[in-house]
Motif scaffolding. Structure first.
Motif, PDB file in Angstrom:
ATOM      1  N   THR A  87     -22.637   2.177  86.988  1.00 24.87           N
ATOM      2  CA  THR A  87     -23.807   1.497  86.415  1.00 24.87           C
ATOM      3  C   THR A  87     -24.459   2.407  85.378  1.00 24.87           C
ATOM      4  OG1 THR A  87     -25.375   2.427  87.993  1.00 24.87           O
ATOM      5  CG2 THR A  87     -24.275   0.386  88.630  1.00 24.87           C
ATOM      6  N   GLY A  88     -25.489   1.884  84.718  1.00 28.99           N
ATOM      7  CA  GLY A  88     -26.181   2.650  83.690  1.00 28.99           C
ATOM      8  C   GLY A  88     -26.891   3.889  84.212  1.00 28.99           C
ATOM      9  N   ALA A  89     -27.185   3.899  85.513  1.00 31.33           N
ATOM     10  CA  ALA A  89     -27.869   5.067  86.089  1.00 31.33           C
ATOM     11  C   ALA A  89     -26.890   6.202  86.346  1.00 31.33           C
ATOM     12  CB  ALA A  89     -28.545   4.671  87.399  1.00 31.33           C
ATOM     13  N   PRO A 101     -20.764   5.929  81.772  1.00 31.56           N
ATOM     14  CA  PRO A 101     -20.442   4.606  82.325  1.00 31.56           C
ATOM     15  C   PRO A 101     -19.177   3.947  81.757  1.00 31.56           C
ATOM     16  CG  PRO A 101     -22.378   4.498  80.918  1.00 31.56           C
ATOM     17  CD  PRO A 101     -21.998   5.937  80.996  1.00 31.56           C
ATOM     18  N   SER A 126     -20.836   9.626  95.597  1.00 34.07           N
ATOM     19  CA  SER A 126     -22.042   9.504  94.784  1.00 34.07           C
ATOM     20  C   SER A 126     -22.071  10.532  93.660  1.00 34.07           C
ATOM     21  CB  SER A 126     -23.276   9.677  95.659  1.00 34.07           C
ATOM     22  OG  SER A 126     -23.246  10.945  96.262  1.00 34.07           O
ATOM     23  N   PRO A 142     -25.519   0.842  97.146  1.00 32.75           N
ATOM     24  CA  PRO A 142     -25.656   2.143  96.490  1.00 32.75           C
ATOM     25  C   PRO A 142     -24.735   3.227  97.043  1.00 32.75           C
ATOM     26  CG  PRO A 142     -27.802   1.172  96.777  1.00 32.75           C
ATOM     27  CD  PRO A 142     -26.833   0.275  97.494  1.00 32.75           C
ATOM     28  N   GLY A 149     -26.056  11.239  89.400  1.00 30.29           N
ATOM     29  CA  GLY A 149     -25.344  10.628  90.505  1.00 30.29           C
ATOM     30  C   GLY A 149     -24.443   9.506  90.007  1.00 30.29           C
ATOM     31  N   MET A 150     -23.745   8.890  90.936  1.00 30.24           N
ATOM     32  CA  MET A 150     -22.861   7.790  90.575  1.00 30.24           C
ATOM     33  C   MET A 150     -23.181   6.581  91.438  1.00 30.24           C
ATOM     34  SD  MET A 150     -20.583   8.376  88.219  1.00 30.24           S
ATOM     35  CE  MET A 150     -19.166   7.351  88.524  1.00 30.24           C
ATOM     36  N   MET A 151     -23.360   5.447  90.778  1.00 29.05           N
ATOM     37  CA  MET A 151     -23.399   4.187  91.495  1.00 29.05           C
ATOM     38  C   MET A 151     -22.523   3.216  90.727  1.00 29.05           C
ATOM     39  SD  MET A 151     -27.173   3.761  93.102  1.00 29.05           S
ATOM     40  CE  MET A 151     -28.123   4.788  92.029  1.00 29.05           C
TER      41      MET A 151
END
Lengths: 93, 389
Positions: free
Chosen positions: B179-181, B185, B151, B131, B160-162
């Protein structure tokens, strides 16, 4: 009576110990490392210690942007780590 | 008079510039290689493959992966990513080298889980995305170093960025997919691990139709060093990556034709992106979900519905434009494998021992091709290495 109480206490202690051992082997990693990650990602200071799953569970969500995984003949969207305790996700395989 | 001449000269130069710029756009459009999914002749597995080799992938006795989510070959090693976020490394003949299991944890040099993985051919190091860190290991999963990931991208970003995938341009420069979070994306973030900073991005957001895909490998480096990229998402284009100026140009377009899903079909669906993704999960029209590029062939996997029984693979000859479609399942049997990787005239797929024994087409209907299978452990996975014609 004292013997009975001592025996009951011993049984409860053994069961609790065994349960605790099992739980500790049962994946939830966590703690400060991932709490710090969440804080980092959401730019907050962690106020409580959170527990995140390491293969899904809490802090994971279905990722529609990922490629599908296969479980036998079936496709499914995998869980991806989000770092948010609002999310929870379990994969079928 | 002199002023008139100058005006005419200026107008002429401007007109020429306009004409040249218009021509450039046309050339750019015309240079896209187009293939249609209409009118495919049906093929059999023996039409495409002349031979198959079985490679047993041995796993630690205590742990057998239930499913494999990705495989690729790089620097003479086979890399397996299982659905529990572990990595296994083998030689090309299937001899185990190492696995990431021993470094999973929260201690120094350990990672809690693998969000993405690559083997960097420039540094000869494995790279695991966590992460908040990019962690580097040697081929035996001995920890080498880690660098912090950004992040957050952009001062105004609210999410945020993952990161979930990584491709290496050099020892220090990496392209990573959010990722989708994460926010937005559909772009590739350029990360400089020597500075621990994101230094740019390549966006392809306007080309994306929707999210569903089975694209586990996104970059294809050909023998002439051309790098093709089919990024995450459902989109008709495959790009050529220009590593010097960090741009991507559309290079190949797969046209839906009359039978496959179109952008109009998707526009008719109502709901947010998540609802549409779930709707397309079971969608009955064929959806192109995986594109693999080689110098002479294109492998495009289509899905119908949500099981592998509805899959097919269309193989295009890039030089002659000939094409054939191979159904994965017919008359109660698997007839064609789900292709995981293609390299040097070989196609790779992973199956279980049971699946292989029950479906003779997968060993090209030739029992001699599985003569060594009795020695394979029931629970190990088998890497099928097909030679294609």
């Amino acid at each position: 009576m004292k013997k009975f109480l001592f025996a009951a206490f011993t049984v409860v202690a053994v069961i609790s110990g065994f349960y605790g051992y099992n739980q500790s082997n049962n994946q939830p990693i966590n703690a400060l490392v991932l709490a710090n990650i969440e804080a980092l990602v959401y730019n907050e200071l962690p106020e409580v210690v959170i527990e995140c799953g390491k293969d899904g569970g809490d802090c994971w969500a279905e990722d529609i942007f990922s490629h599908y995984y296969m479980c036998g003949e079936y496709m499914y969207l995998p869980c991806a780590f989000t770092g948010s305790m609002n999310d929870s996700c379990t994969e079928p395989c | 008079m002199l002023i008139m001449r100058r005006i005419i000269n200026v107008c002429t130069i401007i007109s020429l510039l306009v004409v040249i710029s218009c021509n450039d756009n046309k050339i750019s459009d015309l240079s896209i290689e187009k293939h249609s999914l209409d009118d495919c002749k049906e093929g059999t597995i023996e039409d495409l493959f002349s031979d198959v080799e079985l490679i047993e992938l041995r796993f630690d006795d205590k742990y057998y992966p239930k499913a494999i989510s990705r495989m690729f070959i790089e620097s003479g090693m086979v890399f397996i990513h299982d659905n529990r976020n572990n990595i296994y490394i083998y030689t090309e003949d299937g001899t185990p080298i190492s696995s990431s299991l021993k470094m999973r944890g929260e201690g120094p040099g350990e990672h809690p889980f693998v969000m993405g993985f690559s083997w960097n051919p420039h540094s000869q190091l494995g790279e695991i995305i966590t992460p908040n860190l990019l962690m580097f290991y040697d081929r035996n999963f001995n920890f080498v170093k880690s660098t912090r990931l950004e992040s957050r991208v952009g001062k105004d970003s609210k999410k945020g960025m993952m990161y979930g995938t990584i491709y290496d341009l050099s020892s220090d420069l990496h392209l990573m997919s959010p990722t989708g979070a994460s926010e937005r994306p559909y772009r590739l973030i350029v990360y400089d691990s020597s500075k621990e900073k994101n230094i740019g991005e390549i966006s392809y957001e306007e080309d994306v139709w929707s999210s569903p895909n089975i694209q586990s490998n996104h970059f294809f480096v050909l023998s002439d060093s051309t790098i093709y990229c089919h990024p995450q998402g459902l989109l008709p284009y495959t790009y050529i990556l220009n590593p010097e100026n960090l741009t991507m140009d559309k290079a190949i377009e797969i046209e839906s034709g009359s039978r496959c899903i179109t952008l109009d079909d998707i526009k008719k669906l109502s709901g947010d992106e998540i609802q549409i993704a779930h709707y397309l999960h079971d969608y009955e029209k064929p959806i192109p979900v995986n594109t693999i590029v080689t110098s002479d062939k294109l492998f495009v996997m289509l899905k119908r519905g949500n099981t592998i029984r509805g899959f097919s693979t269309v193989v295009f000859d890039r030089n002659s434009s000939e094409k054939k479609e191979y159904s994965h399942y017919k008359d109660g049997k698997f007839m064609f494998p789900k292709i995981d990787f293609v390299k040097d005239n070989y196609v790779y797929a992973i199956v279980s021992k049971d699946t292989l024994l029950e479906n003779p087409a997968l060993y090209l209907n030739n029992p001699a091709n599985i003569s060594n299978i009795d020695s394979f452990d029931e629970e190990n996975w088998i890497l099928l290495k097909y030679k294609y014609n």
